[in-house]
Write a protein that holds these residues in place. Structure first.
Motif, mmCIF file in Angstrom:
data_model
loop_
_atom_site.group_PDB
_atom_site.id
_atom_site.type_symbol
_atom_site.label_atom_id
_atom_site.label_comp_id
_atom_site.label_asym_id
_atom_site.label_seq_id
_atom_site.Cartn_x
_atom_site.Cartn_y
_atom_site.Cartn_z
ATOM 1 N N GLN A 89 -0.712 -2.548 -9.056
ATOM 2 C CA GLN A 89 0.423 -3.326 -9.566
ATOM 3 C C GLN A 89 0.923 -2.658 -10.834
ATOM 4 O O GLN A 89 0.133 -2.115 -11.599
ATOM 5 C CB GLN A 89 -0.011 -4.750 -9.908
ATOM 6 N N THR B 50 -7.142 -1.084 -8.931
ATOM 7 C CA THR B 50 -8.544 -1.291 -8.582
ATOM 8 C C THR B 50 -8.884 -0.256 -7.531
ATOM 9 O O THR B 50 -8.101 -0.003 -6.616
ATOM 10 C CB THR B 50 -8.770 -2.710 -8.030
ATOM 11 N N GLN C 217 -11.709 -1.867 -11.987
ATOM 12 C CA GLN C 217 -10.311 -2.178 -12.250
ATOM 13 C C GLN C 217 -9.933 -1.460 -13.537
ATOM 14 O O GLN C 217 -10.633 -1.579 -14.544
ATOM 15 C CB GLN C 217 -10.087 -3.672 -12.413
ATOM 16 N N THR D 39 -7.547 0.201 -3.948
ATOM 17 C CA THR D 39 -7.502 -0.979 -3.078
ATOM 18 C C THR D 39 -6.457 -1.996 -3.527
ATOM 19 O O THR D 39 -6.042 -2.837 -2.741
ATOM 20 C CB THR D 39 -8.880 -1.672 -3.010
ATOM 21 N N GLU D 40 -6.069 -1.928 -4.812
ATOM 22 C CA GLU D 40 -5.005 -2.786 -5.340
ATOM 23 C C GLU D 40 -4.225 -1.985 -6.367
ATOM 24 O O GLU D 40 -4.807 -1.183 -7.106
ATOM 25 C CB GLU D 40 -5.565 -4.032 -6.022
ATOM 26 N N ARG E 138 0.805 -1.223 0.000
ATOM 27 C CA ARG E 138 0.000 0.000 0.000
ATOM 28 C C ARG E 138 0.840 1.276 0.000
ATOM 29 O O ARG E 138 0.332 2.370 0.160
ATOM 30 C CB ARG E 138 -0.981 -0.010 1.166
#
Length: 156
Positions: free
Chosen positions: A37, A70, A138, A34-35, A11
């Motif tokens: 990469q 996301t 996403q 929240t995500e 995070r």
């Protein structure tokens, strides 16, 4: 300098979108991630010749990058508008040409030196779900052009 002993957390990344122009940037936080990469894959081509005595040789000929994020959709308390940053991404997804490009940057939110900037083409994918789920999207930004390491703008 002391020896690092703490493990960095996933995070730590902060995603920002330029809501202004190239000449007058207005970097704003992409809220509720929240995500997160990212990748920057090189393309290696076989450049082996007889001169290598049987050892394989490779040459880097290109590189591509991608960011996948996301986030929870954010709306005003009266449910009449979404986050302007989320809307910029969504409307770019439906556009063509220059309007399809999103100027983005991401950096270590703790101020460590890792930070990058580039232009990405967004793919907007609502995640759906059950009646108890949050409204999540996403987004995959496919890099177009160089991914540039930058000085972390929030570094102390």
């Amino acid at each position: 300098m002391s020896t690092p002993t703490e493990t960095a957390l996933a995070r730590r990344w902060r995603l920002e979108i330029n809501m202004g122009t190239v000449a007058v940037p207005d970097w704003q936080l992409c809220p509720a991630v929240t995500e997160f990469q990212w990748t920057a894959e090189p393309n290696h081509e076989d450049s082996t010749s007889y001169d290598s005595d049987g050892w394989k040789e490779n040459t880097k000929t290109a590189q591509e990058w991608e960011v996948e994020a996301t986030f929870n959709r954010k709306a005003t308390p009266d449910s009449t508008a979404y986050s302007p940053v989320h809307e910029k991404i969504r409307t770019a997804w439906l556009a063509y040409g220059e309007d399809h490009k999103v100027h983005l940057r991401w950096m270590d939110r703790n101020g460590l030196p890792e930070a990058y900037e580039g232009y990405g083409l967004p793919n907007w994918e609502p995640q759906g779900g059950e009646y108890t789920d949050l409204d999540q999207v996403q987004v995959t930004f496919t890099g177009t052009g160089a991914l540039t390491p930058i000085t972390n703008p929030i570094a102390p």
